[in-house]
Design an enzyme around this catalytic site. Structure first.
Site, PDB file in Angstrom:
ATOM      1  N   TYR A   1       0.840  -1.200   0.000  1.00 50.99           N
ATOM      2  CA  TYR A   1       0.000   0.000   0.000  1.00 50.99           C
ATOM      3  C   TYR A   1       0.878   1.254   0.000  1.00 50.99           C
ATOM      4  O   TYR A   1       0.667   2.177  -0.798  1.00 50.99           O
ATOM      5  CB  TYR A   1      -0.894  -0.034   1.255  1.00 50.99           C
ATOM      6  CG  TYR A   1      -1.740   1.202   1.454  1.00 50.99           C
ATOM      7  CD1 TYR A   1      -2.910   1.379   0.738  1.00 50.99           C
ATOM      8  CD2 TYR A   1      -1.366   2.185   2.369  1.00 50.99           C
ATOM      9  CE1 TYR A   1      -3.699   2.496   0.923  1.00 50.99           C
ATOM     10  CE2 TYR A   1      -2.146   3.318   2.561  1.00 50.99           C
ATOM     11  CZ  TYR A   1      -3.310   3.471   1.837  1.00 50.99           C
ATOM     12  OH  TYR A   1      -4.078   4.578   2.018  1.00 50.99           O
TER      13      TYR A   1
ATOM     14  N   LYS B   1       1.139   4.483  -2.690  1.00 45.30           N
ATOM     15  CA  LYS B   1       0.908   5.874  -2.303  1.00 45.30           C
ATOM     16  C   LYS B   1       2.151   6.726  -2.542  1.00 45.30           C
ATOM     17  O   LYS B   1       2.050   7.909  -2.864  1.00 45.30           O
ATOM     18  CB  LYS B   1       0.483   5.944  -0.829  1.00 45.30           C
ATOM     19  CG  LYS B   1      -0.943   5.434  -0.586  1.00 45.30           C
ATOM     20  CD  LYS B   1      -1.987   6.261  -1.336  1.00 45.30           C
ATOM     21  CE  LYS B   1      -3.408   5.866  -0.962  1.00 45.30           C
ATOM     22  NZ  LYS B   1      -4.427   6.626  -1.703  1.00 45.30           N
TER      23      LYS B   1
END
Lengths: 253, 454
Positions: A159, A163
């Protein structure tokens, strides 16, 4: 958009995102909002979100558009529909999947899907929306990044890496569009209590989605391009970035 | 004219920002070409960029920089009329008229506005209670309309043209581009003003001081919005008439009764970079206090005309004082003094850092459908745009103005609610009808027009 950064028209891409909806609600508080478009994958969720937006902002003109972040070939059509009623003052990019870092080593396909939604999908919609904002000569693109993208952590590196990519993309895009009257606001929340994070252990400096909403309104008014929520995360992350790897590795984050 | 693709433009307040293609017409035919080639996002004229908000911006469209339409075509000293192109600044025009012993009958607080801008905003000055607004002195205009026609319009004429004339005054450039204008000008006895300065310790005194100031041609007051308690609403009222020649001049001044260009060499210049937040409630309160104390009361003090009429022109780039986030100017008119009391109370209780608050009297309203001045009091306040809560504060001021039957000045707006426009401009439908007639496809467009759904 007026002199205080209050928008009259907003699109939320990732239309069922708790944080995204909180940002829309906060943007509606000035009483200037007239049109909202919510774009997402979940038809029922979008209908529910539209009701929430109507209740929170008093705006009747809330439209929903179905789309899938991973189907980039459909994104030109999506962006056409987002701008179908005219200019957009603010577009919020809030597509995101958290994924599961614990199983990433065993399920690379799931990790790839997270990257396709968060990074590839974000980039695909972000660029197309940015192109429209450039031709209309004004507007703001609000990109939901995350502190997870600031330094790789064992607990959420898939994740976090998506990002990180989205964050750098948005920074550069913002500088590229500056001369065209378009702003890109990079929002870096820490742990936000939402449906996506429900059940997870809350670290220090956890915040609520309304805090993110307020921070975005504040950034648009004050002309800030980078937003940390809560603001204290900025020095905290700066300090953490100096920690040697062996020390950082042992931190329970 | 070679268009400049994608230039970032803001209003004078620097709080509204958008990008447009800038074209620089040199003659009427260039304006015609620009409007005929206008794309879906349209075109808007822009003079010297002194509109505070997004009036002369057109995001994604074309902005016509009228700087090339800079000729003074004719001065008829005997008839006291002048024909000028729309890009001529009032400062330049004043300078030329001075050689004939003439002056513009109405000038706003800065001379750095163009004739076209003065028409589009139907500007007013410190003498509105006596002399009305700029439009009263316009006797003919050449306008390029959306169909590419070059039309001559007069205040009284064939009915259609008179409507276009009055709709263009205060029409924010949305009915057509003004190319040139016939103006009536006035003889002035000298380049000097005889100024009275009264210091008022509170709002009652201030309003009383206006009673006597009304007899003078020019009057205005600066109000301290931050002073509280017994000094709430204190301020300085200045009023003036043109000084007769032979008046004793201040020592050291040149022996000329004619207007001369003011010496700008020594004027203060704000540096290009000022940090955000320089003007906050503490620095502004301190400034206001100092300003009040430094204003010396006096009668018949001689002051050079432009210095009296355009005090802000003494500081180059003063808009940069507000830092990168800029500021908004809020100007409203209310019929009765009680509303002024209420508005000042709201500003005071919000501790809004307003360091330039100006109160003036307005006289009779003009006949145009978008005429802003109407009999009563007008209050103008500058506020930094980045401060939290100012949007809501100004909405509250709007509510007071609406209840009082007043109006908010569109030519300075950057934040009004679109639904209040018909409340503040009850004859807007006449103007919308005119616009639908002369520009059915909305070729004349601006950020303000889109924001307020004009």
């Amino acid at each position: 958009m007026n002199a205080f950064g209050d928008p009259q028209s907003v699109a939320l891409v990732g239309g069922t995102s708790d944080i995204g909806l909180a940002v829309v609600a906060a943007l509606g508080r000035s009483g200037r909002l007239e049109r909202v478009v919510l774009a997402g994958r979940d038809r029922a969720g979008l209908a529910e979100a539209a009701q929430l937006v109507r209740a929170a902002t008093g705006v009747d003109a809330v439209r929903t558009e179905l789309f899938d972040a991973t189907e980039t070939a459909t994104h030109d059509g999506l962006v056409d529909r987002l701008f179908a009623d005219g200019d957009l003052d603010v577009a919020i990019l809030a597509v995101g999947a958290l994924g599961d870092a614990d199983s990433a080593l065993d399920d690379a396909d799931a990790a790839v899907r997270v990257a396709e939604v968060n990074y590839v999908g974000g980039l695909s919609v972000g660029l197309r929306v940015a192109g429209r904002l450039r031709s209309q000569g004004h507007g703001a693109l609000v990109v939901l990044s995350s502190v997870a993208g600031q330094r790789g952590r064992a607990s959420n590196f898939v994740y976090g890496s998506t990002k990180a990519g989205l964050d750098v993309f948005a920074q550069g895009l913002g500088d590229r569009l500056h001369a065209h009257g378009v702003r890109v606001v990079v929002v870096r929340p820490g742990f936000v209590r939402t449906r996506m994070t429900a059940g997870r252990r809350q670290p220090p400096l956890a915040c609520d989605r309304d805090d993110v909403g307020r921070a975005v309104v504040d950034a648009l008014r004050r002309g800030r391009d980078t937003v940390w929520v809560p603001p204290l995360l900025r020095p905290v992350m700066a300090a953490l970035s100096w920690l040697p790897r062996p020390v950082f590795r042992r931190l329970d984050l | 004219m070679s268009p400049d693709q994608g230039r970032l433009l803001t209003g004078w307040g620097r709080a509204t920002r958008s990008s447009a293609t800038v074209a620089s017409p040199m003659r009427a035919q260039d304006v015609v070409a620009a409007v005929m080639q206008a794309g879906p996002r349209g075109v808007i004229p822009r003079g010297l960029g002194r509109s505070y908000g997004d009036q002369a911006q057109n995001a994604g469209g074309v902005v016509l920089d009228t700087g090339g339409l800079d000729r003074i075509l004719q001065v008829d000293a005997a008839a006291a009329t002048v024909t000028v192109q729309s890009g001529v600044s009032l400062g330049t025009l004043t300078q030329v008229l001075g050689r004939y012993g003439l002056a513009l009958p109405v000038v706003p607080g800065t001379a750095a506005v163009t004739v076209g801008g003065a028409v589009a905003a139907d500007v007013h000055g410190k003498n509105h209670h006596r002399d009305g607004s700029f439009g009263r002195y316009v006797s003919r205009m050449t306008i390029v309309t959306a169909d590419g026609a070059v039309r001559q319009v007069r205040p009284v004429d064939a009915p259609g043209d008179a409507a276009l004339f009055w709709g263009t005054l205060g029409g924010l450039g949305l009915t057509g581009a003004v190319v040139d204008v016939d103006l009536r000008v006035v003889p002035v006895p000298s380049g000097w003003m005889s100024v009275d300065v009264v210091r008022a310790r509170d709002l009652d005194e201030l309003l009383d001081a206006f009673e006597s100031a009304d007899a003078r041609r020019y009057s205005a007051a600066w109000v301290d919005c931050l002073a509280r308690g017994s000094g709430a609403g204190r301020g300085v009222v200045t009023s003036a008439d043109h000084a007769e020649p032979g008046h004793k001049r201040p020592r050291g001044s040149q022996r000329s009764d004619r207007w001369r260009p003011p010496d700008r060499s020594g004027r203060v210049r704000v540096p290009p970079w000022v940090p955000a937040g320089l003007l906050n409630r503490w620095s502004v309160a301190a400034f206001n206090d100092g300003w009040y104390r430094a204003s010396r009361p006096g009668t018949g003090v001689l002051q050079e005309r432009s210095r009296y009429l355009h005090p802000l022109d003494g500081v180059a780039g003063w808009n940069r004082l507000y830092g990168p986030r800029g500021f908004v100017q809020y100007q409203c008119v209310v019929p009765a003094a009680q509303a002024v009391v209420d508005l000042l109370a709201l500003l005071r209780s919000a501790r809004a850092p307003a360091f330039l608050a100006v109160l003036k009297r307005f006289g009779a309203a003009g006949p145009g459908p978008l005429a802003f001045p109407r009999p009563g009091w007008t209050l103008a306040v500058d506020l930094p745009a980045g401060v939290d809560g100012l949007g809501r504060l100004l909405d509250d001021l709007d509510a007071v103005v609406a209840t009082a039957g007043g109006s908010v000045y569109l030519a300075k707006d950057a934040r009004l609610r679109p639904e209040l426009v018909p409340v503040f401009y009850p004859r807007i439908d006449d103007w919308r009808e005119l616009r639908a007639q002369v520009d059915p496809s909305r070729r004349w467009q601006s950020d303000l027009a889109r924001r307020l759904s004009l």
